[in-house]
Design a protein around this motif. Structure first.
Motif, PDB file in Angstrom:
ATOM      1  N   ALA A  50       0.830  -1.206   0.000  1.00 60.92           N
ATOM      2  CA  ALA A  50       0.000   0.000   0.000  1.00 60.92           C
ATOM      3  C   ALA A  50       0.867   1.260   0.000  1.00 60.92           C
ATOM      4  O   ALA A  50       1.876   1.337   0.692  1.00 60.92           O
ATOM      5  N   ILE A  51       0.447   2.235  -0.800  1.00 62.15           N
ATOM      6  CA  ILE A  51       1.133   3.524  -0.876  1.00 62.15           C
ATOM      7  C   ILE A  51       0.087   4.623  -0.731  1.00 62.15           C
ATOM      8  O   ILE A  51      -0.899   4.657  -1.479  1.00 62.15           O
ATOM      9  N   VAL A  52       0.294   5.494   0.258  1.00 58.71           N
ATOM     10  CA  VAL A  52      -0.648   6.590   0.520  1.00 58.71           C
ATOM     11  C   VAL A  52       0.052   7.908   0.211  1.00 58.71           C
ATOM     12  O   VAL A  52       1.133   8.196   0.742  1.00 58.71           O
ATOM     13  N   VAL A  53      -0.573   8.706  -0.644  1.00 63.72           N
ATOM     14  CA  VAL A  53      -0.019   9.999  -1.041  1.00 63.72           C
ATOM     15  C   VAL A  53      -0.573  11.080  -0.114  1.00 63.72           C
ATOM     16  O   VAL A  53      -1.803  11.211   0.021  1.00 63.72           O
ATOM     17  N   PRO A  54       0.280  11.843   0.562  1.00 55.64           N
ATOM     18  CA  PRO A  54      -0.212  12.908   1.462  1.00 55.64           C
ATOM     19  C   PRO A  54      -1.047  13.938   0.715  1.00 55.64           C
ATOM     20  O   PRO A  54      -0.814  14.215  -0.475  1.00 55.64           O
ATOM     21  N   ALA A  55      -2.011  14.506   1.420  1.00 58.87           N
ATOM     22  CA  ALA A  55      -2.916  15.468   0.796  1.00 58.87           C
ATOM     23  C   ALA A  55      -2.188  16.732   0.341  1.00 58.87           C
ATOM     24  O   ALA A  55      -2.591  17.372  -0.630  1.00 58.87           O
ATOM     25  N   GLN A  56      -1.098  17.096   1.026  1.00 57.57           N
ATOM     26  CA  GLN A  56      -0.372  18.320   0.684  1.00 57.57           C
ATOM     27  C   GLN A  56       0.725  18.087  -0.355  1.00 57.57           C
ATOM     28  O   GLN A  56       1.556  18.973  -0.583  1.00 57.57           O
ATOM     29  N   ALA A  57       0.748  16.922  -0.970  1.00 59.39           N
ATOM     30  CA  ALA A  57       1.777  16.629  -1.972  1.00 59.39           C
ATOM     31  C   ALA A  57       1.588  17.503  -3.213  1.00 59.39           C
ATOM     32  O   ALA A  57       0.472  17.649  -3.721  1.00 59.39           O
ATOM     33  N   GLN A  58       2.685  18.081  -3.677  1.00 63.03           N
ATOM     34  CA  GLN A  58       2.643  18.928  -4.869  1.00 63.03           C
ATOM     35  C   GLN A  58       3.034  18.148  -6.122  1.00 63.03           C
ATOM     36  O   GLN A  58       2.506  18.400  -7.201  1.00 63.03           O
ATOM     37  N   THR A  59       3.968  17.234  -5.989  1.00 64.98           N
ATOM     38  CA  THR A  59       4.392  16.403  -7.114  1.00 64.98           C
ATOM     39  C   THR A  59       4.405  14.949  -6.679  1.00 64.98           C
ATOM     40  O   THR A  59       4.520  14.629  -5.489  1.00 64.98           O
ATOM     41  N   PHE A  60       4.282  14.053  -7.661  1.00 64.45           N
ATOM     42  CA  PHE A  60       4.282  12.610  -7.400  1.00 64.45           C
ATOM     43  C   PHE A  60       5.207  11.964  -8.422  1.00 64.45           C
ATOM     44  O   PHE A  60       5.007  12.114  -9.632  1.00 64.45           O
ATOM     45  N   THR A  61       6.222  11.252  -7.942  1.00 62.95           N
ATOM     46  CA  THR A  61       7.218  10.687  -8.843  1.00 62.95           C
ATOM     47  C   THR A  61       7.470   9.221  -8.503  1.00 62.95           C
ATOM     48  O   THR A  61       7.595   8.856  -7.325  1.00 62.95           O
ATOM     49  N   VAL A  62       7.532   8.392  -9.554  1.00 65.36           N
ATOM     50  CA  VAL A  62       7.869   6.972  -9.401  1.00 65.36           C
ATOM     51  C   VAL A  62       9.130   6.711 -10.208  1.00 65.36           C
ATOM     52  O   VAL A  62       9.157   6.925 -11.425  1.00 65.36           O
ATOM     53  N   GLY A  63      10.187   6.254  -9.542  1.00 66.16           N
ATOM     54  CA  GLY A  63      11.438   5.957 -10.222  1.00 66.16           C
ATOM     55  C   GLY A  63      11.390   4.628 -10.941  1.00 66.16           C
ATOM     56  O   GLY A  63      10.469   3.814 -10.751  1.00 66.16           O
ATOM     57  N   GLN A  64      12.391   4.364 -11.773  1.00 64.44           N
ATOM     58  CA  GLN A  64      12.448   3.113 -12.514  1.00 64.44           C
ATOM     59  C   GLN A  64      12.643   1.913 -11.601  1.00 64.44           C
ATOM     60  O   GLN A  64      12.345   0.784 -11.995  1.00 64.44           O
ATOM     61  N   ASP A  65      13.131   2.145 -10.384  1.00 65.82           N
ATOM     62  CA  ASP A  65      13.295   1.065  -9.420  1.00 65.82           C
ATOM     63  C   ASP A  65      12.098   0.955  -8.480  1.00 65.82           C
ATOM     64  O   ASP A  65      12.161   0.237  -7.472  1.00 65.82           O
ATOM     65  N   GLY A  66      11.012   1.677  -8.781  1.00 70.35           N
ATOM     66  CA  GLY A  66       9.802   1.602  -7.973  1.00 70.35           C
ATOM     67  C   GLY A  66       9.767   2.524  -6.777  1.00 70.35           C
ATOM     68  O   GLY A  66       8.806   2.485  -5.993  1.00 70.35           O
ATOM     69  N   THR A  67      10.780   3.367  -6.603  1.00 70.83           N
ATOM     70  CA  THR A  67      10.779   4.309  -5.480  1.00 70.83           C
ATOM     71  C   THR A  67       9.733   5.393  -5.711  1.00 70.83           C
ATOM     72  O   THR A  67       9.752   6.080  -6.726  1.00 70.83           O
ATOM     73  N   VAL A  68       8.832   5.550  -4.754  1.00 73.93           N
ATOM     74  CA  VAL A  68       7.752   6.534  -4.861  1.00 73.93           C
ATOM     75  C   VAL A  68       8.085   7.709  -3.948  1.00 73.93           C
ATOM     76  O   VAL A  68       8.291   7.540  -2.742  1.00 73.93           O
ATOM     77  N   SER A  69       8.141   8.904  -4.509  1.00 75.94           N
ATOM     78  CA  SER A  69       8.471  10.098  -3.728  1.00 75.94           C
ATOM     79  C   SER A  69       7.524  11.223  -4.095  1.00 75.94           C
ATOM     80  O   SER A  69       6.953  11.258  -5.192  1.00 75.94           O
ATOM     81  N   VAL A  70       7.354  12.142  -3.170  1.00 79.19           N
ATOM     82  CA  VAL A  70       6.485  13.307  -3.368  1.00 79.19           C
ATOM     83  C   VAL A  70       7.221  14.547  -2.887  1.00 79.19           C
ATOM     84  O   VAL A  70       8.180  14.462  -2.103  1.00 79.19           O
ATOM     85  N   THR A  71       6.770  15.688  -3.355  1.00 79.60           N
ATOM     86  CA  THR A  71       7.260  16.982  -2.864  1.00 79.60           C
ATOM     87  C   THR A  71       6.121  17.657  -2.111  1.00 79.60           C
ATOM     88  O   THR A  71       5.033  17.853  -2.675  1.00 79.60           O
ATOM     89  N   LEU A  72       6.349  17.954  -0.856  1.00 77.09           N
ATOM     90  CA  LEU A  72       5.310  18.546  -0.013  1.00 77.09           C
ATOM     91  C   LEU A  72       5.316  20.056  -0.137  1.00 77.09           C
ATOM     92  O   LEU A  72       6.357  20.679  -0.389  1.00 77.09           O
ATOM     93  N   ALA A  73       4.147  20.651   0.047  1.00 78.15           N
ATOM     94  CA  ALA A  73       4.019  22.102  -0.027  1.00 78.15           C
ATOM     95  C   ALA A  73       4.699  22.745   1.171  1.00 78.15           C
ATOM     96  O   ALA A  73       4.716  22.204   2.276  1.00 78.15           O
ATOM     97  N   GLY A  74       5.272  23.902   0.942  1.00 75.88           N
ATOM     98  CA  GLY A  74       5.931  24.623   2.027  1.00 75.88           C
ATOM     99  C   GLY A  74       7.054  25.489   1.502  1.00 75.88           C
ATOM    100  O   GLY A  74       7.439  25.401   0.329  1.00 75.88           O
ATOM    101  N   ALA A  75       7.581  26.275   2.386  1.00 77.30           N
ATOM    102  CA  ALA A  75       8.663  27.178   1.976  1.00 77.30           C
ATOM    103  C   ALA A  75       9.904  26.393   1.584  1.00 77.30           C
ATOM    104  O   ALA A  75      10.611  26.745   0.646  1.00 77.30           O
ATOM    105  N   ASN A  76      10.178  25.314   2.320  1.00 76.37           N
ATOM    106  CA  ASN A  76      11.347  24.483   2.024  1.00 76.37           C
ATOM    107  C   ASN A  76      10.877  23.152   1.439  1.00 76.37           C
ATOM    108  O   ASN A  76      10.916  22.112   2.100  1.00 76.37           O
TER     109      ASN A  76
END
Length: 262
Positions: free
Chosen positions: A139-165
């Motif tokens: 199971a993979i849950v994407v946070p509500a404040q995620a701005q981007t959603f990225t899946v790498g070729q090795d299956g790594t799932v990452s997001v960019t959260l909203a905020g100054a940093n």
């Protein structure tokens, strides 16, 4: 002449099933991740009137004997798991496996199904699910404040959260499964397959490693059905059906001649 009627009857039945298989392939020409089927024919039992190799005299033997076939049947349909063409989309949740492997999907009864269809969505909780609402496994849950959603070729799932940093944050790792004999999987519809004794146990691993295909984001795998090939197969099947029908017609005419003249 009666045996000819029954033999040609088996031919008609087999070609009817073959046409059903071809029509299912054509019906799914636009189905994401669909794998075409091929009907497999097998001849039926033979009536041995004279055994090949039997002694015709003390010093000679029959070279071929007399063997009468009793028809044909379809013993199975084989899935062709060759890769379909990859089509680029603009949806970040569209995924494809470039190579061997299946996405794992958790069904409502708690069992895991397998699919090449990477058309995923988000449910009300932000969890990645199929078009039928079945959750991706693991199971993979994407946070509500995620701005981007990225899946790498090795299956790594990452997001960019909203905020100054705004920084990239890994939220999960997508794993795929492979089988020794994918053709042994049981197709259950909805682009899903189930493990069987013939397929062997699933081998779960990281995409891109140990022979597993890589995951491609913004991409979907099209059906591997070739419309030209299926149309040719349909014509061949139609002609075979017509020839078996002609045999029945000819046997009927011969029987009619016997009944009217004897």
């Amino acid at each position: 002449m009666l045996p000819a009627l029954y033999v040609s009857k088996t031919g008609l039945a087999a070609q009817d099933i073959n046409l059903t298989t071809i029509s299912n392939n054509l019906a799914n020409v636009s189905t994401t991740g669909f794998k075409r089927d091929r009907a497999e024919f097998q001849d039926l039992l033979y009536q041995i009137k004279r055994q090949p190799g039997a002694q015709s005299t003390q010093d000679s033997e029959l070279p071929s004997g007399l063997q009468l076939g009793t028809g044909v049947r379809i013993v199975g349909t084989q899935k062709n798991f060759s890769a379909g063409s990859l089509q680029t989309t603009d949806q970040p949740l569209d995924l494809a496996v470039n190579g061997r492997g299946f996405f794992q999907v958790m069904q409502p009864d708690g069992t895991v199904a397998y699919s090449r269809d990477g058309t995923f969505h988000l449910d009300s909780n932000g969890q990645i699910v199929t078009a039928n609402g079945y959750a991706l496994e693991p199971a993979i849950v994407v946070p509500a404040q995620a701005q981007t959603f990225t899946v790498g070729q090795d299956g790594t799932v990452s997001v960019t959260l909203a905020g100054a940093n705004a920084t990239s944050q890994v939220i999960g790792n997508l794993q795929t499964a492979d089988f020794v004999n994918p053709s042994g999987l049981q197709a259950v519809g909805s682009n899903l397959f189930l493990e069987t004794a013939s397929s062997g146990a699933p081998q779960v691993g990281t995409p891109g490693l140990n022979g597993f295909g890589t995951t491609q984001q913004n991409t979907l795998e099209a059906s591997n059905v070739s419309t030209v090939e299926e149309m040719v197969n349909m014509i061949t099947t139609q002609r075979a059906y017509e020839m078996n029908s002609k045999v029945i017609s000819t046997a009927d005419q011969m029987l009619q001649y016997v009944t009217q003249n004897l």
